[in-house]
Motif scaffolding. Structure first.
Motif, PDB file in Angstrom:
ATOM      1  N   LEU A  25       0.917  -1.189   0.179  1.00  0.00           N
ATOM      2  CA  LEU A  25       0.125   0.235  -0.117  1.00  0.00           C
ATOM      3  C   LEU A  25       0.828   1.116   0.160  1.00  0.00           C
ATOM      4  O   LEU A  25       1.772   1.339   0.640  1.00  0.00           O
ATOM      5  CB  LEU A  25      -0.879   0.075   1.127  1.00  0.00           C
ATOM      6  N   THR A  26       0.333   2.373  -0.571  1.00  0.00           N
ATOM      7  CA  THR A  26       0.855   3.523  -0.328  1.00  0.00           C
ATOM      8  C   THR A  26      -0.256   4.423  -0.016  1.00  0.00           C
ATOM      9  O   THR A  26      -1.500   4.253   0.124  1.00  0.00           O
ATOM     10  CB  THR A  26       1.292   4.129  -1.861  1.00  0.00           C
ATOM     11  N   ALA A  27       0.410   5.761   0.575  1.00  0.00           N
ATOM     12  CA  ALA A  27      -0.645   6.558   1.282  1.00  0.00           C
ATOM     13  C   ALA A  27      -1.336   6.946   0.167  1.00  0.00           C
ATOM     14  O   ALA A  27      -2.727   7.280   0.803  1.00  0.00           O
ATOM     15  CB  ALA A  27       0.250   7.437   1.875  1.00  0.00           C
ATOM     16  N   ASP A  28      -1.040   7.545  -0.893  1.00  0.00           N
ATOM     17  CA  ASP A  28      -2.116   7.944  -1.749  1.00  0.00           C
ATOM     18  C   ASP A  28      -3.145   6.830  -2.309  1.00  0.00           C
ATOM     19  O   ASP A  28      -4.345   7.158  -2.625  1.00  0.00           O
ATOM     20  CB  ASP A  28      -1.104   8.385  -3.181  1.00  0.00           C
ATOM     21  N   GLN A  29      -2.748   5.646  -2.275  1.00  0.00           N
ATOM     22  CA  GLN A  29      -3.843   4.787  -2.558  1.00  0.00           C
ATOM     23  C   GLN A  29      -4.985   4.631  -1.480  1.00  0.00           C
ATOM     24  O   GLN A  29      -6.021   4.446  -1.994  1.00  0.00           O
ATOM     25  CB  GLN A  29      -3.105   3.245  -2.925  1.00  0.00           C
ATOM     26  N   VAL A  30      -4.167   4.565  -0.281  1.00  0.00           N
ATOM     27  CA  VAL A  30      -5.293   4.708   0.824  1.00  0.00           C
ATOM     28  C   VAL A  30      -6.333   5.936   0.684  1.00  0.00           C
ATOM     29  O   VAL A  30      -7.460   5.824   0.847  1.00  0.00           O
ATOM     30  CB  VAL A  30      -4.704   4.433   1.948  1.00  0.00           C
ATOM     31  N   TRP A  31      -5.633   7.188   0.356  1.00  0.00           N
ATOM     32  CA  TRP A  31      -6.407   8.250   0.351  1.00  0.00           C
ATOM     33  C   TRP A  31      -7.415   8.295  -0.979  1.00  0.00           C
ATOM     34  O   TRP A  31      -8.652   8.460  -0.650  1.00  0.00           O
ATOM     35  CB  TRP A  31      -5.457   9.450   0.306  1.00  0.00           C
ATOM     36  N   GLN A  32      -7.048   7.692  -1.954  1.00  0.00           N
ATOM     37  CA  GLN A  32      -7.945   7.600  -3.218  1.00  0.00           C
ATOM     38  C   GLN A  32      -9.009   6.866  -2.838  1.00  0.00           C
ATOM     39  O   GLN A  32     -10.123   6.835  -3.220  1.00  0.00           O
ATOM     40  CB  GLN A  32      -7.089   7.245  -4.338  1.00  0.00           C
ATOM     41  N   SER A  33      -8.840   5.671  -2.041  1.00  0.00           N
ATOM     42  CA  SER A  33      -9.784   4.519  -1.821  1.00  0.00           C
ATOM     43  C   SER A  33     -10.839   5.186  -0.860  1.00  0.00           C
ATOM     44  O   SER A  33     -11.923   4.913  -0.894  1.00  0.00           O
ATOM     45  CB  SER A  33      -9.148   3.381  -1.120  1.00  0.00           C
ATOM     46  N   TRP A  34     -10.535   6.201   0.099  1.00  0.00           N
ATOM     47  CA  TRP A  34     -11.551   6.620   0.887  1.00  0.00           C
ATOM     48  C   TRP A  34     -12.506   7.486   0.062  1.00  0.00           C
ATOM     49  O   TRP A  34     -13.634   7.593   0.380  1.00  0.00           O
ATOM     50  CB  TRP A  34     -10.838   7.716   1.947  1.00  0.00           C
ATOM     51  N   LYS A  35     -11.826   8.324  -0.832  1.00  0.00           N
ATOM     52  CA  LYS A  35     -12.572   9.206  -1.833  1.00  0.00           C
ATOM     53  C   LYS A  35     -13.586   8.564  -2.566  1.00  0.00           C
ATOM     54  O   LYS A  35     -14.948   8.794  -2.942  1.00  0.00           O
ATOM     55  CB  LYS A  35     -11.751   9.931  -2.584  1.00  0.00           C
ATOM     56  N   ASP A  36     -13.205   7.208  -3.033  1.00  0.00           N
ATOM     57  CA  ASP A  36     -14.043   6.214  -3.947  1.00  0.00           C
ATOM     58  C   ASP A  36     -15.030   5.699  -3.099  1.00  0.00           C
ATOM     59  O   ASP A  36     -16.258   5.592  -3.682  1.00  0.00           O
ATOM     60  CB  ASP A  36     -13.069   5.449  -4.626  1.00  0.00           C
ATOM     61  N   GLY A  37     -14.802   5.375  -1.892  1.00  0.00           N
ATOM     62  CA  GLY A  37     -15.549   4.653  -0.927  1.00  0.00           C
ATOM     63  C   GLY A  37     -16.791   5.502  -0.744  1.00  0.00           C
ATOM     64  O   GLY A  37     -17.849   5.110  -0.450  1.00  0.00           O
ATOM     65  N   ALA A  38     -16.471   6.755  -0.461  1.00  0.00           N
ATOM     66  CA  ALA A  38     -17.415   7.798  -0.007  1.00  0.00           C
ATOM     67  C   ALA A  38     -18.712   7.995  -0.867  1.00  0.00           C
ATOM     68  O   ALA A  38     -19.774   8.153  -0.259  1.00  0.00           O
ATOM     69  CB  ALA A  38     -16.669   9.071   0.409  1.00  0.00           C
ATOM     70  N   GLY A  39     -18.314   7.713  -2.226  1.00  0.00           N
ATOM     71  CA  GLY A  39     -19.438   7.754  -3.008  1.00  0.00           C
ATOM     72  C   GLY A  39     -20.534   7.052  -2.968  1.00  0.00           C
ATOM     73  O   GLY A  39     -21.685   6.998  -3.305  1.00  0.00           O
ATOM     74  N   LEU A  40     -20.081   5.723  -2.383  1.00  0.00           N
ATOM     75  CA  LEU A  40     -21.235   4.413  -2.086  1.00  0.00           C
ATOM     76  C   LEU A  40     -22.322   4.875  -1.182  1.00  0.00           C
ATOM     77  O   LEU A  40     -23.455   4.380  -1.755  1.00  0.00           O
ATOM     78  CB  LEU A  40     -20.352   3.400  -1.153  1.00  0.00           C
ATOM     79  N   ILE A  41     -22.171   5.814  -0.209  1.00  0.00           N
ATOM     80  CA  ILE A  41     -23.460   6.266   0.247  1.00  0.00           C
ATOM     81  C   ILE A  41     -23.551   7.897   0.216  1.00  0.00           C
ATOM     82  O   ILE A  41     -24.162   8.289   0.972  1.00  0.00           O
ATOM     83  CB  ILE A  41     -22.965   5.738   1.834  1.00  0.00           C
ATOM     84  N   GLY A  42     -22.929   8.076  -0.788  1.00  0.00           N
ATOM     85  CA  GLY A  42     -23.395   9.669  -1.098  1.00  0.00           C
ATOM     86  C   GLY A  42     -22.597  10.781  -0.216  1.00  0.00           C
ATOM     87  O   GLY A  42     -23.158  11.882  -0.081  1.00  0.00           O
ATOM     88  N   LEU A  43     -21.618  10.580   0.182  1.00  0.00           N
ATOM     89  CA  LEU A  43     -20.854  11.497   1.107  1.00  0.00           C
ATOM     90  C   LEU A  43     -19.721  12.101   0.092  1.00  0.00           C
ATOM     91  O   LEU A  43     -19.156  11.592  -0.846  1.00  0.00           O
ATOM     92  CB  LEU A  43     -20.193  10.895   2.221  1.00  0.00           C
ATOM     93  N   THR A  44     -19.273  13.292   0.606  1.00  0.00           N
ATOM     94  CA  THR A  44     -18.261  14.051  -0.187  1.00  0.00           C
ATOM     95  C   THR A  44     -17.107  14.263   0.997  1.00  0.00           C
ATOM     96  O   THR A  44     -17.410  14.732   2.085  1.00  0.00           O
ATOM     97  CB  THR A  44     -18.767  15.233  -0.750  1.00  0.00           C
ATOM     98  N   ILE A  45     -15.736  14.241   0.512  1.00  0.00           N
ATOM     99  CA  ILE A  45     -14.601  14.354   1.269  1.00  0.00           C
ATOM    100  C   ILE A  45     -13.862  15.447   0.818  1.00  0.00           C
ATOM    101  O   ILE A  45     -13.808  15.650  -0.555  1.00  0.00           O
ATOM    102  CB  ILE A  45     -13.571  13.072   1.520  1.00  0.00           C
ATOM    103  N   ASN A  46     -13.609  16.519   1.701  1.00  0.00           N
ATOM    104  CA  ASN A  46     -12.867  17.637   1.223  1.00  0.00           C
ATOM    105  C   ASN A  46     -11.678  17.877   2.215  1.00  0.00           C
ATOM    106  O   ASN A  46     -11.778  17.390   3.388  1.00  0.00           O
ATOM    107  CB  ASN A  46     -13.646  18.923   1.096  1.00  0.00           C
ATOM    108  N   VAL A  47     -10.673  18.389   1.659  1.00  0.00           N
ATOM    109  CA  VAL A  47      -9.590  18.762   2.723  1.00  0.00           C
ATOM    110  C   VAL A  47      -9.156  20.228   2.245  1.00  0.00           C
ATOM    111  O   VAL A  47      -9.164  20.482   1.206  1.00  0.00           O
ATOM    112  CB  VAL A  47      -8.139  18.074   2.574  1.00  0.00           C
ATOM    113  N   ALA A  48      -8.627  20.953   3.310  1.00  0.00           N
ATOM    114  CA  ALA A  48      -8.186  22.497   3.265  1.00  0.00           C
ATOM    115  C   ALA A  48      -6.647  22.215   2.548  1.00  0.00           C
ATOM    116  O   ALA A  48      -6.362  23.079   1.655  1.00  0.00           O
ATOM    117  CB  ALA A  48      -8.123  23.031   4.533  1.00  0.00           C
ATOM    118  N   THR A  49      -5.856  21.470   3.106  1.00  0.00           N
ATOM    119  CA  THR A  49      -4.438  21.363   2.357  1.00  0.00           C
ATOM    120  C   THR A  49      -4.059  19.858   2.165  1.00  0.00           C
ATOM    121  O   THR A  49      -4.540  18.977   3.056  1.00  0.00           O
ATOM    122  CB  THR A  49      -3.324  22.084   3.181  1.00  0.00           C
ATOM    123  N   GLU A  50      -3.456  19.570   1.359  1.00  0.00           N
ATOM    124  CA  GLU A  50      -2.860  18.085   1.181  1.00  0.00           C
ATOM    125  C   GLU A  50      -1.462  18.264   0.798  1.00  0.00           C
ATOM    126  O   GLU A  50      -1.042  18.985  -0.153  1.00  0.00           O
ATOM    127  CB  GLU A  50      -3.651  17.538   0.126  1.00  0.00           C
TER     128      GLU A  50
END
Length: 504
Positions: A25-50
């Protein structure tokens, strides 16, 4: 509790930890998986800085919410660090929670932790498993609700609800395994769960406080979601039925050790204080298109003590055995499936002070109360079709029982004992179930119970006469004094016989 209205926070944290792994695993892959998974239940993820530097991804000002929702769940910071063994360590910031509404109607929920550690690793089929642990984790909420005015000139005081849940020695795992059906699994163990809840509702002159402590709590849950549908798309009973047919399923198992608790209620109706303690307990739930089952059991009994200014002395209730099992088809179709109900309350006792509230002269026997019910059979049941018909105004869908087995129906109360067994089948060809079979009933101590109820004023002589006449119609004397038996037979043509005598 008011904070439960904002339930997106729980699935937000769960779906945050979802997605697919790719070998190491890489950190970017984990982060992307969260953003993809959020769409399963209609959630949006935002960050101020990355920012990503040297295998460490730092996210600041993270927010999670349904699209366009004004009050997101916020996390001050998250650090994702790649490890040499192919795992990723996730370190959350100190500030996690959300704030909603206004001072007049709204509130906050906050999560704080001591030593929370999350490790992401590769699971089966490209999924990700998250192992977590914490010395201590606290969830606190504080909400205000508008008061109620009884008159136009009144200015009602607002209601206040607040509380705290504490997990000590917390550990467990969460996994998201992709496939034709996506399987989300949660395992949790905590050495101690403590909660304290307060509610103050001045408009209703009501104030309550409750607290509890349980040890050795464990939970294992598995939720299967078809990839062809998201939770947000399930908007009706028909949608829910479609999801079930495509594999939607819930499995749940819980165990806990001994529990203790206290509660206090002050209101215009009755004020009381209650102390409770209970032994270990277990519960299992399974729900899918075929079956709903619930099995729960309490071991080592429970004890409840209630004190109140309205009671002359403390009331004490103890129960030695508690068990409940429910079984039902969900969408049985044209083939009948198993159903059942089992309920046990063993050795329920009241202290003499409790009996004395309604029977000061001990006219009734103060033996422990026992209830045992064990029913089973087969039936055609479609709960989803019933819900769809109710929503759409369609033709009602009626369950069709095919058999009923009365393995045990027993009650012991105040010196009387009732026991029934039997087996029935049902003919549904005429539009409603017509029973065929027999039920055998034994009753002892009925006469002494009736006399006792008359003595304490619960039963009038005239009513007692009616009860005796009914028993005379359906029952015959048994072999022992104050005992009755009955054989109820259900035959073709809706004929009903009691002890050989036709009643209908």
């Amino acid at each position: 509790m008011a904070f439960l209205r904002h339930g997106f926070a729980v699935p937000a944290m769960v779906v945050l930890m979802s997605g697919s792994a790719h070998a190491a695993l890489t950190a970017d892959q984990v982060w992307q998986s969260w953003k993809d998974g959020a769409g399963l239940i209609g959630l949006t993820i935002n960050v101020a800085t990355e920012a990503n530097s040297g295998g460490t991804l730092t996210l600041n000002g993270l927010s999670i919410a349904p699209e366009d929702a004004p009050d997101p769940l916020t996390v001050s910071a998250l650090t994702l660090t790649e490890n040499s063994d192919g795992t990723v360590t996730i370190t959350p910031g100190d500030a996690i929670g959300f704030q909603t509404g206004t001072a007049e109607e709204g509130g906050t929920a906050k999560l704080t932790h001591d030593g929370l550690s999350i490790i992401a690793r590769e699971g089966d089929n490209g999924g990700i498993i998250y192992d977590y642990s914490a010395k201590k984790l606290d969830i606190a909420y504080d909400f205000t609700t508008p008061g109620f005015a009884y008159g136009e000139d009144e200015t009602p005081e607002p209601g206040k609800d607040n509380g705290n849940f504490t997990f000590e020695g917390l550990k467990g795992s969460y996994s998201d395994i992709p496939g034709t059906n996506r399987v989300f699994s949660v395992a949790l163990e905590t050495a101690k769960l403590i909660y304290a809840i307060n509610s103050d509702q001045p408009s209703f002159d009501s104030k309550s406080i409750s607290s509890s402590e349980s040890v050795n709590l464990a939970l294992a849950a598995e939720f299967t979601l078809p990839t062809t549908i998201t939770l947000g798309e399930i908007q009706s009973p028909a949608d829910f039925g479609t999801a079930l047919q495509q594999g939607l399923q819930l499995k749940l198992n819980t165990t806990n050790g001994a529990s203790t608790g206290k509660s206090s209620e002050k209101s215009m109706f009755m004020s009381f204080d209650m102390d409770m303690k209970a032994g270990p307990a277990t519960a299992d739930v399974l729900f899918n298109k075929d079956v709903f089952s619930l099995a729960s059991k309490g071991n080592e009994g429970m004890e409840i003590i209630v004190t109140s200014d309205d009671l002359p002395a403390p009331a004490k209730i103890t129960i030695a055995d508690v068990e409940m099992n429910l079984l039902s088809p969900v969408m049985s179709g044209e083939t009948a499936a198993d159903y059942g109900l089992k309920l046990i309350l063993g050795q329920l006792t009241l202290n003499d002070e409790s009996w004395g509230l309604f029977d000061p002269n001990a006219a009734l026997k103060r033996d422990p109360i026992d209830l045992a019910l064990d029913l089973s059979g087969k039936a055609k049941v479609d709960w989803i079709a019933m819900a769809v018909a109710d929503e759409t105004g369609g033709e009602p869908v009626v369950p069709q029982p095919e058999s009923l087995n009365i393995t045990q129906a027993a009650l012991k109360l105040a010196g009387a004992a009732l026991n029934a067994t039997g087996a029935l089948t049902f003919d549904n060809s005429i539009g409603f179930p017509a029973p065929l079979g027999e039920v055998n009933v034994n009753l002892t101590g009925a006469e002494q119970l009736i006399n006792g109820l008359i003595s304490i004023g619960v039963l009038a002589e005239q009513d007692a006469m009616g009860a005796r006449m009914m028993m005379g119609m359906f029952m015959v004397p048994g072999s022992e004094p104050d005992s009755l038996t009955s054989k109820i037979e259900f035959k073709e043509g809706f004929s009903i016989f009691a002890n050989g005598q036709q009643l209908q």
